[in-house]
Scaffold this active site. Structure first.
Site, mmCIF file in Angstrom:
data_model
loop_
_atom_site.group_PDB
_atom_site.id
_atom_site.type_symbol
_atom_site.label_atom_id
_atom_site.label_comp_id
_atom_site.label_asym_id
_atom_site.label_seq_id
_atom_site.Cartn_x
_atom_site.Cartn_y
_atom_site.Cartn_z
ATOM 1 N N ASP A 280 19.519 31.519 38.855
ATOM 2 C CA ASP A 280 18.910 30.772 39.914
ATOM 3 C C ASP A 280 17.488 31.187 40.066
ATOM 4 O O ASP A 280 17.281 32.321 39.510
ATOM 5 C CB ASP A 280 19.588 30.621 41.207
HETATM 6 C C1 GLC Z 1 16.847 26.660 43.819
HETATM 7 C C2 GLC Z 1 18.158 26.293 44.238
HETATM 8 C C3 GLC Z 1 18.827 25.808 42.943
HETATM 9 C C4 GLC Z 1 18.001 24.952 42.257
HETATM 10 C C5 GLC Z 1 16.984 25.821 41.727
HETATM 11 C C6 GLC Z 1 15.704 24.983 41.110
HETATM 12 O O1 GLC Z 1 16.218 27.940 44.587
HETATM 13 O O2 GLC Z 1 19.094 27.426 44.641
HETATM 14 O O3 GLC Z 1 20.192 25.062 43.461
HETATM 15 O O4 GLC Z 1 18.818 24.281 41.262
HETATM 16 O O5 GLC Z 1 15.972 26.344 42.710
HETATM 17 O O6 GLC Z 1 15.135 24.103 41.698
#
Ligand code: GLC
Length: 741
Positions: A280
């Protein structure tokens, strides 16, 4: 004839293997040409700068680095034109390896569907799959290869803002929904232009954040891991999820991103996952903040050895992996495995054949204006609405009502209906989003006078608008009052310690109640809210969540009876934050309270009932349903047999309606305590007035099995209660059977 078929079958299967072998062969040939720097480049993902979904690290050289083959994927680059521009940069690199474009298409690209928690309230797997299908079609037509969805985190704490993004508190329902969403996004085969790669997230147990505070630690038992949090991910895997995303949190002290046990041993080992894992946003580098890695080099080591294949936005792999390999601390074979997993998806998407195949302006224009998509959004939204109260049958409203007052801070909002995780299309204005006001305008007859007053803000404390609201209400035959929390009060990093109706909205409701007019209260939110005064004193309440671009039309369809509400709550609604975590499948304890008044030396609060304000699985209809005639095919069942239980459900009202018939089981005595009830089946049926249907469930050993220390799911002989009902607390038929060895 038989001979010809078997020969044909043989030819097909050989060609299939040879096609598969050719991808493996192509991967190996390409890998052999790659430098270590180019391999690490494939493991690196950056965001576009127009839409940012995390703490941004400015890197002005992204385009040059793409041309140098140092970036394998971009997120938040959307649209056929913009993605084509970036893909052209990748085609200038030495090996011309195409970029993967990822985006959070959580519940729609342009046509926006209800937030996932609302969709979960539909308990309609076909509707949920359709929603993901439309999202896939629209995003795949706009240059997107990969959505960071479905989020399949089980969550029992409505203070956590990301409950809006999941399927609620129950593992069985959440697993069915995970499967449906992956199938919707990916279709039957990756590479067709109506599908995108799915991404099961956030692996693992992100929803168990202590205190409901986003990104917080989790402290969960092995049992909870296997029985509550892992199953929806296994369902996503079984549906063919191409990718997983790990989570920000630590699991019992080890950050998910660096957690070898869950990524290598369980996901890639026991479950044999062949796709790839993306971290993430920044989570690899954040292992330094966790106090788990001393620096980003140590973080890179932990993440790659634990099985995190791609580094989203943390620069840990970019600046450290090559060195770690040269120092002999990380084997190049680990890098190769990650690179091969990523390349395989690029081949399967057909990007090596045509890197621009998803970036097609004509297809985008057609798909983003496809009336079928809008129709689907309206239908799914209506199915997601939950009727909480209708005590005086104020609903459905008459289209010939003389004067309707539509009051509240939500009435004329447009984009708010999309909730937190909507795709922000800069070049598309929001006129296509149907506000609640517009939905009402389109629905009522030409003789109906519609009055409006805002009444108050969502969070501010001014009551200056109350008088106008009361005046407008006094002129009306019926009042519809739309209140709730702001759409950015749920979602990522949006935990609330108090989950009430913010501002002075409940005061406005009290003022309007004094007019004596019939009032329909609509509650718009991304989570269960606590609104006890309203829940106790207002006879007509509809939970409208955030319903997407067709919100206004769907709400009007339900308010005027063109769609009979059928939604059921996917989460327990607490009476107070002090009850949290609150969920229906709790244990009995050694001192269960006999009833809500039982307070003497039992597991109860001295100042509040134990029960939720509205229970899991609860939702009303404009009609009524009678359950009768439970029949069990046997009273004893051995572990290799099945047992059928059926009930007759009749529509005893005057209008057609849908009912979610729910099956709950209880293992009465076992080697470990078991929940007082567990959802083990449901069927959503439609009945005409007076019609009845027999609804049957098959109980097999799997439904009776639970986690045992030796990592196996096994059942244990003994007595089981069988409960079938309209909600977890509205059990209409009961039975039982004995499981024998
Ligand atoms: C964010 C979220 C995740 C998302 C990613 C890209 O922090 O936690 O769910 O897909 O970043 O945007």
């Amino acid at each position: 004839m038989k001979k010809r078929i078997s020969l044909l079958f043989l030819l097909l299967s050989v060609s299939g293997i040879s096609q598969q072998k050719s991808i493996d062969q192509k991967i190996n040939e390409l890998l052999a040409k790659m430098t270590l720097e180019e391999k690490v480049g494939q493991l690196n993902q950056y965001t576009g700068d127009n839409t940012v979904t995390g703490p941004l690290t400015i890197n002005p050289n992204k385009k040059e680095e793409i041309k140098a083959g140092k970036i394998g994927s971009m997120l938040n680059i959307l649209g056929s034109e913009y993605t084509r521009q970036y893909q052209e940069l990748a085609m200038q690199s030495r090996l011309k390896i195409p970029l993967l474009f990822g985006l959070d298409v959580i519940h729609g690209y342009k046509t926006t569907f209800p937030i996932p928690l609302a969709e979960a309230a539909s308990w309609d797997m076909a509707a949920i799959e359709l929603s993901a299908r439309v999202a896939a079609r629209e995003s795949a037509a706009s240059g997107i290869h990969w959505t960071f969805a479905p989020m399949v985190d089980i969550a029992r704490d409505p203070r956590w803002g990301r409950v809006m993004e999941g399927a609620g508190e129950d593992t069985y329902l959440g697993s069915k929904i995970a499967y449906a969403r992956v199938k919707g996004f990916q279709g039957n085969k990756l590479g067709d232009l109506n599908s995108v790669m799915a991404c099961a997230k956030h692996f693992l147990a992100y929803g168990a954040a202590i205190g409901g505070r986003d990104y917080n630690s989790t402290d969960i038992s092995e049992r909870a891991l296997w029985e509550t949090y892992l199953p929806p991910f296994k369902a996503a895997l079984d549906a063919g999820a191409a990718t997983f995303m790990n989570s920000f949190n630590d699991i019992n002290g080890i950050p998910a991103t660096g957690n070898r046990r869950i990524q290598r041993d369980i996901l890639k080992g026991k479950w044999n996952f062949q796709g790839f894992v993306v971290s993430d946003w920044g989570s690899i580098g954040e292992m330094v903040n966790h106090g788990y890695s001393q620096d980003k080099k140590a973080a890179a080591y932990s993440a790659i050895t634990a099985g995190s294949d791609m580094d989203m936005e943390s620069n840990s792999y970019r600046y450290n992996l090559e060195q770690l390999v040269k120092e002999g601390k990380v084997s190049e074979s680990l890098i190769d495995d990650a690179v091969k997993r990523i390349l395989r998806k690029k081949f399967e998407l057909g990007l090596f054949d045509d890197p621009y195949r998803y970036s097609d302006a004509k297809r985008q224009q057609k798909e983003l204006n496809n009336p079928e998509n809008t129709k689907a959004a309206r239908e799914v939204a209506a199915k997601s609405i939950v009727l909480l109260k209708n005590e005086k049958n104020v609903l459905p409203l008459s289209k010939d009502a003389k004067t309707i007052a539509f009051i509240g801070p939500m009435v004329k909002l447009k984009r708010a209906n999309h909730g937190f995780w909507a795709v922000d299309l800069k070049d598309v204005d929001s006129t296509y989003i149907v506000s609640q006001w517009e939905g009402m305008q389109r629905k009522v007859g030409k003789n109906t006078r519609l009055l409006y007053a805002k009444g108050c803000g969502i969070t501010d404390t001014s009551k200056a608008g109350f008088k106008e609201a009361v005046d407008v209400a006094n002129q009306a035959d019926v009042v519809v009052l739309s209140v709730g929390e702001r759409p950015d009060m749920s979602g990522e990093a949006k935990s609330r310690s108090t989950i009430n109706l913010p501002g002075v909205q409940e005061d406005l409701i009290k003022e309007l109640q004094k007019t004596g007019k019939p009032i329909v209260v609509l509650v718009n939110a991304g989570r269960p809210l606590v609104f006890n005064w309203t829940a106790d004193n207002m006879p007509t309440i509809v939970y409208t969540w955030w319903l997407g671009s067709e919100a206004g039309n769907a709400i009007a369809d339900v308010l005027f009876g063109d769609y009979n509400p059928s939604g059921k709550l996917p989460m327990s609604f607490p009476r107070a934050e002090g009850q949290i975590p609150i969920y229906y499948n709790h244990m009995s304890t050694g001192r269960p309270a006999k009833n809500e008044d039982d307070k003497m030396y039992v597991s109860a609060y001295i100042d509040l009932q134990n029960s939720p304000k509205f229970p899991f699985g609860y939702g009303l209809s404009y009609t009524s349903f009678k359950y009768s005639d439970m029949v069990m095919s046997k009273s004893k069942m051995s572990k290799n047999e099945t047992l059928e239980v059926s009930v007759t459900v009749a529509n005893t009202g005057k209008v057609a309606g849908e009912e979610v018939v729910q099956l709950y089981l209880r293992d009465k005595f076992a080697s470990v305590v078991r929940p007082v009830k567990e959802l083990k089946g449901f069927q959503k049926i439609k009945l005409a007035p007076g019609e009845s249907k027999t609804v049957a469930f098959v109980i097999d050993n799997e439904k009776l099995s639970f986690y045992h220390e030796d990592l196996e799911f096994k059942s244990e002989a003994g007595e089981f209660d069988v409960m079938i009902g309209s909600s977890s607390e509205d059990i209409r038929c009961k039975g039982g059977f004995e499981l024998i060895d």
